[in-house]
Design an enzyme around this catalytic site. Structure first.
Site, PDB file in Angstrom:
ATOM      1  N   HIS A  84       1.151  -0.942  -0.111  1.00  0.00           N
ATOM      2  CA  HIS A  84       0.091   0.305  -0.208  1.00  0.00           C
ATOM      3  C   HIS A  84       0.809   1.742   0.318  1.00  0.00           C
ATOM      4  CE1 HIS A  84      -3.709   1.575   1.417  1.00  0.00           C
ATOM      5  NE2 HIS A  84      -3.369   2.597   0.733  1.00  0.00           N
ATOM      6  N   HIS A  97       1.836   5.124  -1.985  1.00  0.00           N
ATOM      7  CA  HIS A  97       1.480   5.978  -3.509  1.00  0.00           C
ATOM      8  C   HIS A  97       2.443   6.946  -4.124  1.00  0.00           C
ATOM      9  CE1 HIS A  97      -3.231   5.177  -1.704  1.00  0.00           C
ATOM     10  NE2 HIS A  97      -2.479   5.969  -0.664  1.00  0.00           N
ATOM     11  N   ASN A 123      -7.755   2.933  10.572  1.00  0.00           N
ATOM     12  CA  ASN A 123      -7.869   4.573  10.377  1.00  0.00           C
ATOM     13  C   ASN A 123      -8.811   3.545   9.391  1.00  0.00           C
ATOM     14  OD1 ASN A 123      -4.468   3.964  10.261  1.00  0.00           O
ATOM     15  ND2 ASN A 123      -5.738   5.961  11.273  1.00  0.00           N
ATOM     16  N   ALA A 124      -9.891   4.933   8.830  1.00  0.00           N
ATOM     17  CA  ALA A 124     -11.302   4.921   8.184  1.00  0.00           C
ATOM     18  C   ALA A 124     -11.821   3.786   7.879  1.00  0.00           C
ATOM     19  CB  ALA A 124     -10.889   5.450   6.672  1.00  0.00           C
ATOM     20  N   ARG A 127     -20.722  -3.550  22.443  1.00  0.00           N
ATOM     21  CA  ARG A 127     -21.514  -4.350  22.123  1.00  0.00           C
ATOM     22  C   ARG A 127     -21.964  -4.482  20.619  1.00  0.00           C
ATOM     23  NH1 ARG A 127     -24.000  -0.614  26.400  1.00  0.00           N
ATOM     24  NH2 ARG A 127     -23.910  -2.502  28.283  1.00  0.00           N
ATOM     25  N   ASP A 186       1.984   3.285   3.279  1.00  0.00           N
ATOM     26  CA  ASP A 186       0.684   4.434   2.638  1.00  0.00           C
ATOM     27  C   ASP A 186       0.856   5.538   2.700  1.00  0.00           C
ATOM     28  OD1 ASP A 186      -1.494   5.080   2.325  1.00  0.00           O
ATOM     29  OD2 ASP A 186      -2.921   5.385   3.853  1.00  0.00           O
TER      30      ASP A 186
HETATM   31 ZN   LIG Z   1      -4.109   5.013   0.556  1.00  0.00          ZN
END
Ligand SMILES: [Zn+2]
Length: 397
Positions: free
Chosen positions: A65, A67, A234-235, A242, A289
């Site tokens: 991952h 970029h 993340n995200a 619960r 990332d």
């Molecule tokens: Zn990413």
């Protein structure tokens, strides 16, 4: 034949003391200890212990991952620019990676995919990484989007998010000429399960993420052969005791591997430790990332269609004040050292999370391990995990 000598070697499942690693035609032909095997007379011997007595050999890092870096964004870079990124990656021990897209207008994404497919085919042609010009290899494409949750989109532009359909997936697949190896998708979106099943059938590692899913769609996604989770915590819908939701399943499922951004910014060190305990030595995966800003000074950079601002190691969207993180400036060698520090993991296990585990999760059989038949992609490390040399397909930098 090339023979490498070091003080220790991590396969990474096993540790070998005083190892010999034999390379023929860019592949590993044998790994043994010095006591077990003679060095053939005609071999070229590279003894790394001459410069550094306690030197370690490990598989080259695999970043599934990523970029960009060194000012280069993988969606925008030309074929002529990518080598600069590939070279930068080797200085941080990475020998293979998945260039990763962000949600952009479909035409722009397809243009980027065609170019990345070219880059992958150049790397496969075996010539790119020979000689002195050592470069990390783009091994396949990771589609991060467009099938992401609006609620958990992070910085992916909302106007570029799409509901999953086989038609859009097919269009992306064709543009990438079948080089898509990984896809992040929110399993709760209408149509997601069908696309997950089809992608998995084409040997894409389907990773759930950028998701607000409750338990039920996650279980359906696993049944449809999703097998990984993207930047855990993340995200993602937060964990509720619960309503465990996606995180409850990601942290406890033995069918899912999962990755995390261990920069200490995206996830607090204590929670990285919790994640590593939950997923264990065999299922935890490190990713960076990273954006084009990795390895660059503070400033403004491009992340696909998004402008990001970097200040003190944090990437955020330019001009927005809500502090949403837009990728990282993390490097893989740093992530490995952070895992040692945050969780007290051994260097061997920390390395495994950056090598064998991502390669296995993504179905890369000849990467991430120092075993006979694997590509001779290695990193030469100090005992503290600092990168000293990187070797791609048997050629040392
Ligand atoms: Zn990413």
């Amino acid at each position: 034949m090339i023979v490498l000598c070091a003080h220790r070697l991590f396969t990474p499942r096993k540790e070998i003391l005083n190892p010999l690693l034999f390379i023929e035609d860019g592949r590993i032909s044998a790994v043994s200890s010095r006591a077990q095997q003679e060095i053939p007379k005609n071999a070229t011997v590279i003894d790394f212990t001459r410069d550094l007595p306690d030197v370690i050999l490990a598989p080259g890092f695999v970043d599934i991952h990523m970029h960009g870096g060194a000012g280069i964004d993988v969606m925008l870079a030309s074929l002529a620019e990518l080598p600069r990124l590939n070279k930068f990656l080797t200085t941080h021990g990475v020998t293979g990676y998945f260039p990763t897209t962000v949600a952009a207008p479909l035409d722009q994404t397809c243009t980027a995919l065609r170019r990345l497919a070219d880059a992958i085919e150049v790397a496969q042609s075996d010539l790119a990484s020979r000689g002195d010009d050592i470069q990390a290899l783009p091994l396949g494409i990771h589609l991060e989007g467009p099938f992401l949750s609006h609620k958990r989109r992070g910085v992916h532009p909302p106007e570029n998010l799409l509901e999953p359909t086989l038609q859009v997936f097919e269009r992306l697949w064709q543009a990438a000429r079948g080089h898509v190896r990984m896809m992040t998708i929110a399993p709760e979106l209408p149509g997601a399960i069908e696309v997950i099943a089809e992608a998995a059938r084409r040997n894409v590692c389907v990773s759930i993420g950028h998701s607000d899913a409750t338990l039920e769609p996650v279980k359906a996604a696993i049944k449809a052969s999703a097998r990984h989770a993207t930047h855990t915590f993340n995200a993602m819908r937060p964990l509720d005791h619960r309503e465990p939701g996606i995180l409850g399943e990601v942290l406890t499922s033995r069918q899912l591997t999962a990755d995390i951004i261990a920069d200490g910014i995206h996830v607090a060190p204590e929670v990285v430790k919790l994640f590593l305990r939950a997923k264990g030595v065999a299922r935890a995966v490190l990713i960076t990332d990273a954006t084009a800003a990795a390895g660059m000074p503070d400033g403004t950079y491009q992340l696909g269609p998004i402008q990001v601002e970097v200040k003190d190691g944090r990437c955020t969207i330019l001009g927005e004040t809500d502090g949403k993180l837009a990728g990282s400036v993390l490097t893989m060698d740093r992530a490995v050292r952070n895992v040692k520090q945050f969780a007290g993991w051994s260097l061997q296990n920390s390395i495994r999370a950056a090598t064998l585990n991502p390669a296995a999760a993504a179905g890369l059989a000849h990467h991430g391990q120092l075993t006979p038949g694997a590509e001779a992609n290695l990193v030469v490390l100090s005992p503290e995990g600092e990168v000293r040399r990187t070797i791609v397909r048997g050629a040392p930098s």
